[in-house]
Scaffold this motif. Structure first.
Motif, short mmCIF file in Angstrom:
data_model
loop_
_atom_site.label_atom_id
_atom_site.label_comp_id
_atom_site.label_asym_id
_atom_site.label_seq_id
_atom_site.Cartn_x
_atom_site.Cartn_y
_atom_site.Cartn_z
N ILE A 131 0.66 -1.43 -0.14
CA ILE A 131 0.08 0.02 0.07
C ILE A 131 0.92 1.26 -0.08
O ILE A 131 1.81 1.35 0.71
N VAL A 132 0.55 1.92 -0.83
CA VAL A 132 1.27 3.16 -0.85
C VAL A 132 0.42 4.56 -0.78
O VAL A 132 -0.66 4.87 -1.65
N THR A 133 0.73 5.47 0.20
CA THR A 133 -0.21 6.49 0.34
C THR A 133 0.35 7.77 -0.55
O THR A 133 1.62 7.82 -0.81
N GLY A 134 -0.72 8.50 -1.04
CA GLY A 134 -0.15 9.98 -1.80
C GLY A 134 0.30 9.19 -2.91
O GLY A 134 1.42 9.73 -3.60
N ALA A 135 -0.19 8.08 -3.69
CA ALA A 135 0.33 7.47 -4.93
C ALA A 135 0.17 8.20 -6.56
O ALA A 135 0.35 7.59 -7.24
N VAL B 263 3.75 1.89 2.83
CA VAL B 263 4.54 2.98 2.40
C VAL B 263 3.80 4.13 2.74
O VAL B 263 2.78 4.62 2.08
N ASN B 264 4.06 4.78 3.81
CA ASN B 264 3.55 6.21 4.37
C ASN B 264 4.19 7.29 3.75
O ASN B 264 5.05 8.01 4.37
N ASN B 265 3.57 7.85 2.36
CA ASN B 265 4.40 8.55 1.62
C ASN B 265 3.65 9.98 1.48
O ASN B 265 4.53 11.19 1.27
N VAL C 71 7.98 7.97 5.36
CA VAL C 71 8.72 9.13 4.48
C VAL C 71 8.69 10.15 5.47
O VAL C 71 7.67 11.07 5.38
N SER C 72 9.96 10.74 5.93
CA SER C 72 10.14 11.68 6.97
C SER C 72 10.70 12.96 6.02
O SER C 72 10.75 12.98 4.69
N SER C 73 11.65 13.66 6.57
CA SER C 73 12.65 14.70 5.99
C SER C 73 13.58 15.28 6.71
O SER C 73 13.34 15.02 8.14
N GLY C 74 14.75 15.35 6.44
CA GLY C 74 15.88 16.07 7.15
C GLY C 74 15.42 17.27 7.70
O GLY C 74 16.31 17.63 8.75
N ILE C 75 14.56 18.05 7.46
CA ILE C 75 14.08 19.22 8.10
C ILE C 75 13.37 18.90 9.47
O ILE C 75 13.33 19.94 10.26
N TYR C 76 13.41 17.64 9.86
CA TYR C 76 12.87 17.18 11.11
C TYR C 76 13.97 17.78 12.22
O TYR C 76 13.59 18.07 13.26
N LYS C 77 14.94 18.10 11.72
CA LYS C 77 16.16 18.45 12.58
C LYS C 77 16.05 19.95 13.17
O LYS C 77 16.31 20.11 14.33
#
Length: 281
Positions: A7-11, A87-89, A137-143
Motif C-alpha cells: 500500500i502506498v499513500t499519496g500515490a 509505504v506512508n508517503n 517518508v520523513s525529511s531532514g527538516i525534522y532536525k
C-alpha cells in the motif's frame, strides 16, 4: 516482490507514483491510495503504462479525514487479508495555516496523525505477513522541528517551516515508538529522508500557486524517481530484513539528533496521537 501486497499513500504523483511504478515493476500488487478520484484514475493509468503491470489497484483515502481513513482501512481488510508493506508517503506543505476536518493543523493532521491512524488500523494485516514492513517518508527538516505540546495546532506564530518540521519530527518519533511496540513480531518500521526532490508537494491544489517556482528549481533537485529510491529499497531489499526503528538516507541508516531519539517524547507523542484519533481507551 512477486506475490506481495503493498500500500502506498499519496500515490497519484511525485515520489508516491514513482514508488508505485517501481514496486509494480518488481511484481508487487500495489494498492494506490489517492485523495482525488480523477487524479487517482489518471495516475493509475500512468502507473499501469509505465510499469507494464496489471497488478495495480486505486482506492480513495483522504488522510485529513478520520472517517475516510477508517472507511478505507475496512475496505482494504475486506480485499486483502495480508499486507506485506505499507509505504506512508503522502505529505502536504501549506504556506498558510490550514486545518483538517477535525481541526488539526494540516501538516500534523495529515503528515502524522493521518498515517498514525492508518498504520494502526492496518497493523493486524501487516502482522500476518511473513515479513511485514512499514516505511515512513520523513525529511531532514525534522532536525529543526519541535513538538509544540502546548500549541500543536500552531495557533500562534505559524509559518510553513514550523508546521512542516513539526510533522516530520513526529514521523521520526512515531517510527521509533512503533518499532519498540512491534518488538517480538515479524513487522519492522523504518523512516527515511528522500533528499531534496522536485515534486508538486508545495503547490496549492486549488489555485496552482507555486508551480512556476517548482519549475524554476527543478533542475537543481532530485527527480521523483531518484527521491523514491530509498523508499523502494526499504520496501523491497533483503538487505534490511529485520532492521527496525532506523532513519535512512541514500539507502544507509543514519544517526538522528537527540530529540528524535528521546523515548519519553516518542511515548508522549504516541499517547497524545491515540487520543486525537480515538484509539485510546
Amino acid at each position: 516482490m512477486r506475490g506481495k501486497t503493498v500500500i502506498v499513500t499519496g500515490a497519484n504523483s511525485g515520489m508516491g507514483l514513482a514508488t508505485t511504478v517501481e514496486l509494480a515493476r518488481r511484481g508487487a500488487h500495489v494498492v494506490m491510495l489517492c485523495r482525488n478520484e480523477e487524479r487517482g484514475r489518471t495516475a493509475w493509468e500512468k502507473a499501469v503504462q509505465q510499469s507494464g503491470s496489471d497488478r495495480l489497484e486505486m482506492m480513495l483515502c483522504d488522510l485529513g479525514s478520520q472517517e475516510s481513513i477508517r472507511r478505507l482501512a475496512a475496505q482494504v481488510k475486506d480485499r486483502h487479508s495480508v499486507i506485506d508493506v505499507l509505504v506512508n508517503n503522502a505529505g502536504v506543505v501549506s504556506l498558510k495555516r490550514e486545518l483538517t476536518a477535525h481541526g488539526f493543523e494540516s501538516h500534523l493532521g495529515i503528515n502524522h496523525l493521518g498515517h498514525f491512524l492508518l498504520t494502526n488500523l492496518l497493523l493486524e494485516s501487516l502482522t500476518r505477513a511473513e515479513e511485514g514492513r512499514i516505511v515512513n517518508v520523513s525529511s531532514g527538516i525534522y532536525k529543526i522541528g519541535k513538538i509544540h505540546w502546548e500549541d500543536p495546532t500552531l495557533t500562534r506564530g505559524y509559518n510553513v517551516a514550523k508546521g512542516y518540521a513539526q510533522s516530520k519530527l513526529a514521523n521520526v518519533l512515531f517510527t521509533k515508538q512503533l518499532a519498540r511496540r512491534l518488538e517480538g513480531t515479524r513487522v519492522t518500521a523504518n523512516c527515511l529522508h528522500p533528499g531534496a526532490v522536485a515534486t508538486n508537494i508545495g503547490v496549492d491544489r486549488n489555485t496552482g500557486f507555486g508551480k512556476s517556482l517548482v519549475g524554476l528549481l527543478r533542475p537543481f533537485f532530485l527527480t521523483a524517481e531518484e527521491g523514491a529510491e530509498t523508499a523502494v529499497y526499504l520496501a523491497s531489499s533483503p538487505e534490511v530484513k529485520g532492521i527496525t526503528g532506523q532513519y535512512f538516507y541514500k539507502k544507509k541508516a543514519q544517526p538522528v539528533v537527540a530529540k528524535a531519539e528521546d523515548p519519553e517524547a516518542a511515548r508522549r507523542l504516541w499517547e497524545w496521537s491515540e487520543r486525537q484519533v480515538g484509539l485510546s481507551d
